[in-house]
Design an enzyme around this catalytic site. Structure first.
Site, PDB file in Angstrom:
ATOM      1  N   HIS A 287       0.838  -1.208   0.000  1.00 49.49           N
ATOM      2  CA  HIS A 287       0.000   0.000   0.000  1.00 49.49           C
ATOM      3  C   HIS A 287       0.870   1.254   0.000  1.00 49.49           C
ATOM      4  CE1 HIS A 287      -3.955   1.994   1.112  1.00 49.49           C
ATOM      5  NE2 HIS A 287      -3.089   2.974   1.319  1.00 49.49           N
TER       6      HIS A 287
ATOM      7  N   HIS B  93       1.250   5.086  -2.334  1.00 46.84           N
ATOM      8  CA  HIS B  93       0.801   5.982  -3.395  1.00 46.84           C
ATOM      9  C   HIS B  93       2.043   6.508  -4.101  1.00 46.84           C
ATOM     10  CE1 HIS B  93      -3.414   6.219  -1.966  1.00 46.84           C
ATOM     11  NE2 HIS B  93      -2.841   5.912  -0.814  1.00 46.84           N
TER      12      HIS B  93
ATOM     13  N   HIS C  83      -9.701   1.742  -0.811  1.00 47.19           N
ATOM     14  CA  HIS C  83      -9.586   2.357   0.505  1.00 47.19           C
ATOM     15  C   HIS C  83     -10.955   2.320   1.184  1.00 47.19           C
ATOM     16  CE1 HIS C  83      -5.834   3.792  -1.105  1.00 47.19           C
ATOM     17  NE2 HIS C  83      -5.567   4.540  -0.049  1.00 47.19           N
TER      18      HIS C  83
ATOM     19  N   GLU D 118     -10.847   3.725   6.841  1.00 49.28           N
ATOM     20  CA  GLU D 118      -9.795   4.536   7.454  1.00 49.28           C
ATOM     21  C   GLU D 118     -10.454   5.656   8.256  1.00 49.28           C
ATOM     22  OE1 GLU D 118      -5.855   7.184   6.163  1.00 49.28           O
ATOM     23  OE2 GLU D 118      -7.386   6.701   4.666  1.00 49.28           O
TER      24      GLU D 118
ATOM     25  N   ASP E 254       2.129   3.857   3.159  1.00 53.00           N
ATOM     26  CA  ASP E 254       1.134   4.768   2.603  1.00 53.00           C
ATOM     27  C   ASP E 254       1.809   5.891   1.793  1.00 53.00           C
ATOM     28  OD1 ASP E 254      -1.456   5.591   2.117  1.00 53.00           O
ATOM     29  OD2 ASP E 254      -1.831   6.372   4.108  1.00 53.00           O
ATOM     30  N   ASP E 255       2.141   6.988   2.430  1.00 53.27           N
ATOM     31  CA  ASP E 255       2.829   8.130   1.799  1.00 53.27           C
ATOM     32  C   ASP E 255       4.006   8.504   2.702  1.00 53.27           C
ATOM     33  OD1 ASP E 255       0.701   8.967  -0.383  1.00 53.27           O
ATOM     34  OD2 ASP E 255      -0.411   8.716   1.492  1.00 53.27           O
TER      35      ASP E 255
END
Length: 334
Positions: free
Chosen positions: A18, A20, A198, A201, A279-280
């Site tokens: 996961h 981005h 997604h 969350e 994630d980021d």
């Protein structure tokens, strides 16, 4: 836990599902690109050079501002090299990343193919030189609406293959419902792509249930709020729906107040397949090694716990069986 044991854990080979793509862009890379293009992005950086935002929704704005300087296939090729260098330095041997044709050619199929070619060439070089394998999961952007998601799904269907292996959805979870995007997910499924989205969350467990039942996804991005619904946990475990959990991201954004209150251990105990991702990472000041270290210290997980998490991850990876087998062998190396 001894320093030696912790060292062994953080240096394990890792699978990350996961991420981005643009969200992995190092701040220095974006600042440099903005300078080359004479674009003033000073508002999105703190004095120390890191990304600056107030909350999740402001984060989305900063994210889109940062991606605004990524204009050409060459820019994305350079980005690919930069992010894979960082991932490989953290021991990641297999990575999946969310790619959006909305940011790569504005949703036009022909333009998207040019961007994809450049990204894939850079990924091939990184696999040869750094030993990291990349696969792409095309994502529609939820807050861009279901009509635009259809165009994104068409781009995905046109380029499905051994590199583009999945389809999903990111963006603002407060906009619309999962079922609004059924056409796009059906299109991607018919093209042979595996599915994730997604959910759970920011919204509650019902969002996760809807994603599974209405879209038929095999994985859920985040999904952490499922922990409040025992029946849902049982369903996820029985169906083998894998959660792409990003603990550092969840804590940084305030989904949970601290790591010791994060439900990842509860999810594992309930038998739900769980994986670890960043994630980021530069937005959330984390790396895969930092994630492993924090989880090991907080939950007293040992090396075998993390090896098991990686086995689950490669089992849930959107890749062909030959790639899965090759990565699985690397994960078992001492």
């Amino acid at each position: 836990m001894t320093e030696e044991e912790l060292h062994a854990i953080v240096h394990l080979p890792k699978v990350e599902l996961h991420t981005h793509f643009e969200g992995m862009a190092p701040p220095a890379f974006i600042r440099g690109l903005a300078k080359e293009k004479k674009v003033d992005l000073s508002r999105i950086f703190r004095p120390d050079g890191s990304y600056d935002y107030r909350d999740f929704w402001h984060f989305l704005e900063v994210y889109e501002a940062a991606t605004s300087v990524l204009k050409s296939p060459e820019d994305f090729a350079r980005l690919c090299t930069a992010v894979l260098e960082e991932s490989a330095a953290n021991g990641v041997v297999y990575q999946e990343t969310f790619l959006s044709p909305d940011f790569c050619g504005g949703g036009d199929v022909a333009a998207w193919k040019e961007y994809l070619h450049a990204i894939r060439e850079a990924a091939t070089v990184a696999e040869r030189d750094l030993g990291i394998t990349l696969r792409g999961v095309i994502t529609c952007i939820r807050h861009f609406g279901s009509d635009q998601a259809r165009d994104t799904a068409c781009c995905a269907a046109e380029t499905a293959g051994d590199f583009i292996t999945g389809f999903g959805m990111g963006g603002d979870e407060k906009k619309g419902r999962q079922r609004d995007f059924s056409w796009a997910f059906d299109c991607a499924r018919e093209a042979g792509l595996q599915l994730t989205t997604h959910a759970g969350e920011w919204n509650g467990p019902s969002e996760v249930r809807e994603a599974v039942e209405d879209l038929g996804v095999e994985r859920i991005g985040h999904g952490v709020n499922a922990h409040t619904d025992p029946a849902l946990l049982e369903m996820l475990a029985e169906r083998g729906v894998t959660l792409e959990v990003c603990p550092g991201s969840n804590v940084f954004l305030g989904v949970f107040p601290s790591l010791d209150q994060h439900p990842i251990a509860k999810l594992r105990k309930a038998g739900v397949p769980v994986t670890i991702s960043t994630d980021d990472p530069p937005f959330f000041h984390t790396t895969m090694r930092k994630e492993y270290e924090a989880l090991a210290k907080t939950f007293r997980w040992g090396e075998e716990d993390f090896r098991d998490l990686n086995r689950i991850a490669i089992g849930a990876a959107f890749c062909d069986e030959a790639t899965r087998s090759a990565i699985a062998k690397r994960l078992e190396q001492p």
